[in-house]
Write a protein that holds these residues in place. Sequence first.
Motif, PDB file in Angstrom:
ATOM      1  N   THR A  68     -39.751  48.963  30.662  1.00 35.63           N
ATOM      2  CA  THR A  68     -39.304  50.351  30.698  1.00 35.63           C
ATOM      3  C   THR A  68     -39.391  50.882  32.126  1.00 35.63           C
ATOM      4  O   THR A  68     -39.537  52.065  32.347  1.00 35.63           O
ATOM      5  N   GLU A  94     -34.932  53.495  33.931  1.00 33.17           N
ATOM      6  CA  GLU A  94     -34.258  54.226  32.865  1.00 33.17           C
ATOM      7  C   GLU A  94     -32.763  53.950  32.888  1.00 33.17           C
ATOM      8  O   GLU A  94     -32.181  53.677  33.942  1.00 33.17           O
ATOM      9  N   HIS A 153     -30.284  58.088  30.109  1.00 28.81           N
ATOM     10  CA  HIS A 153     -31.564  58.779  30.201  1.00 28.81           C
ATOM     11  C   HIS A 153     -31.665  59.587  31.490  1.00 28.81           C
ATOM     12  O   HIS A 153     -32.201  60.704  31.500  1.00 28.81           O
ATOM     13  N   THR A 178     -38.285  58.295  22.734  1.00 29.63           N
ATOM     14  CA  THR A 178     -37.990  58.108  24.165  1.00 29.63           C
ATOM     15  C   THR A 178     -37.184  59.284  24.696  1.00 29.63           C
ATOM     16  O   THR A 178     -37.534  59.885  25.728  1.00 29.63           O
ATOM     17  N   GLU A 179     -36.114  59.622  23.999  1.00 31.23           N
ATOM     18  CA  GLU A 179     -35.254  60.714  24.448  1.00 31.23           C
ATOM     19  C   GLU A 179     -35.934  62.069  24.298  1.00 31.23           C
ATOM     20  O   GLU A 179     -35.822  62.937  25.170  1.00 31.23           O
ATOM     21  N   GLN A 207     -43.549  55.783  28.647  1.00 31.18           N
ATOM     22  CA  GLN A 207     -42.271  55.131  28.362  1.00 31.18           C
ATOM     23  C   GLN A 207     -42.470  53.856  27.546  1.00 31.18           C
ATOM     24  O   GLN A 207     -41.690  53.558  26.637  1.00 31.18           O
ATOM     25  N   ALA A 248     -43.274  54.950  23.958  1.00 34.78           N
ATOM     26  CA  ALA A 248     -42.080  55.457  23.271  1.00 34.78           C
ATOM     27  C   ALA A 248     -41.154  54.322  22.885  1.00 34.78           C
ATOM     28  O   ALA A 248     -40.593  54.302  21.777  1.00 34.78           O
ATOM     29  N   ARG A 249     -40.996  53.366  23.778  1.00 33.53           N
ATOM     30  CA  ARG A 249     -40.108  52.246  23.473  1.00 33.53           C
ATOM     31  C   ARG A 249     -40.660  51.408  22.327  1.00 33.53           C
ATOM     32  O   ARG A 249     -39.904  50.998  21.435  1.00 33.53           O
ATOM     33  N   ASP A 301     -40.058  53.339  19.124  1.00 32.01           N
ATOM     34  CA  ASP A 301     -38.643  53.366  18.728  1.00 32.01           C
ATOM     35  C   ASP A 301     -38.161  52.000  18.250  1.00 32.01           C
ATOM     36  O   ASP A 301     -37.202  51.907  17.471  1.00 32.01           O
TER      37      ASP A 301
END
Length: 391
Positions: free
Chosen positions: A8, A11, A15, A73-74, A305, A308-309, A312
């Motif tokens: 990550t 981006e 993003h 993530t978003e 990050q 979050a990844r 997700d």
Amino acid sequence: MSSTTGTTVSETREHQDLRKAVAALGRRYGREYLARLAREGGHPDELWADAAELGYLGVNLPEEYGGGGGGITELSIVLEELGAAGCPLLMMVVSPAICGTVIARFGTDAQKRAWLPGLADGTRTMAFGITEPDAGSNSHRITTTARRDGDAWVLTGRKVFISGVDIADATLIVGRTEDARSGRLKPCLFIVPRDTPGFSRTLIEMELQAAEKQWELVLDDVRLPADALVGDEDAGLLQLFAGLNPERIMTAAFAIGMGRYAVAKAVDYARTRQVWKEPIGAHQAVAHPLAAAHIELELARLMMQKAARLYDEGDDMGAGEAANMAKYAAAEACVRAVDQSVHTLGGNGLTREYGLASLITASRVARIAPVSREMILNFVSHQTLGLPKSY
């Protein structure tokens, strides 16, 4: 630097574009907007509506229900950039991130149809009630209980430090039901509409200045229909942590945004403030601590990050570890960034004009909530390092 599978570090263009667009929205409002609302007892309705109209509030929710089809993530990018502009929306942590995620993953079709479109377009909000007076960070000591009464559920208990209950259409309450086989209590989640009989709230006076207020809730034999239960009664713990991991990631985004805002203010001041021959930012005693604060925030963002990844991608176990680490790192970086920024401005750092002093209190929230840094260190020492427990 090109993107590499499994990392990550870089981006995507999408993003980066999202960051720029949200930053532009944040600059239209800024720190003074939220500060004024906090003083006047208002809510950031205009910013919330604009963010919703642009699709930012529901960016993590399924497209079929009006969301953006993205992930945490978003959503974390949105909150971080609003924070960096001085106007973070705390209810983003609760409504789309926790409640929206739980309902999208585990809710019935009827619950998804009833709630997700409104959570996505900002017309409905939902609070989250887990913390109790005598449980603190120990979710296993939750005493809010739910018992069956025919086709209904009856909830009894208390919650404290629940954000935004006065403006939320409902609260996702964490209660416990008795397992008929073992007799032990197990966590379950219930949607409790704001005006349900027996569901009352009392304002908790805080030193913290924020538009979103904190509340104590009392559930006095609150009767709910059978469909108030979210998901499977036997999967309550899984569902609970499916909401808590995004909460930690979003708290990290909140903290990183705040830290970035403070450092930017201090850097601007240090670049122009001149009391000797050169601006004060030319002196290493001023410049180096700000550089260190920036580095710590960037490192915390990388862990956020990663968390979050992982989330997700469906790796709940990996995301749990990374989300806790991200929340810890971001909170520590934020507190140090704010402290150094205020110190850079000297006496001006304590004035309302520069708007940094109030962040001294606000920055500590990420160290304390939604779980203390000590409990995160417990998690890492036990779960990651394999050390024995002391409790």
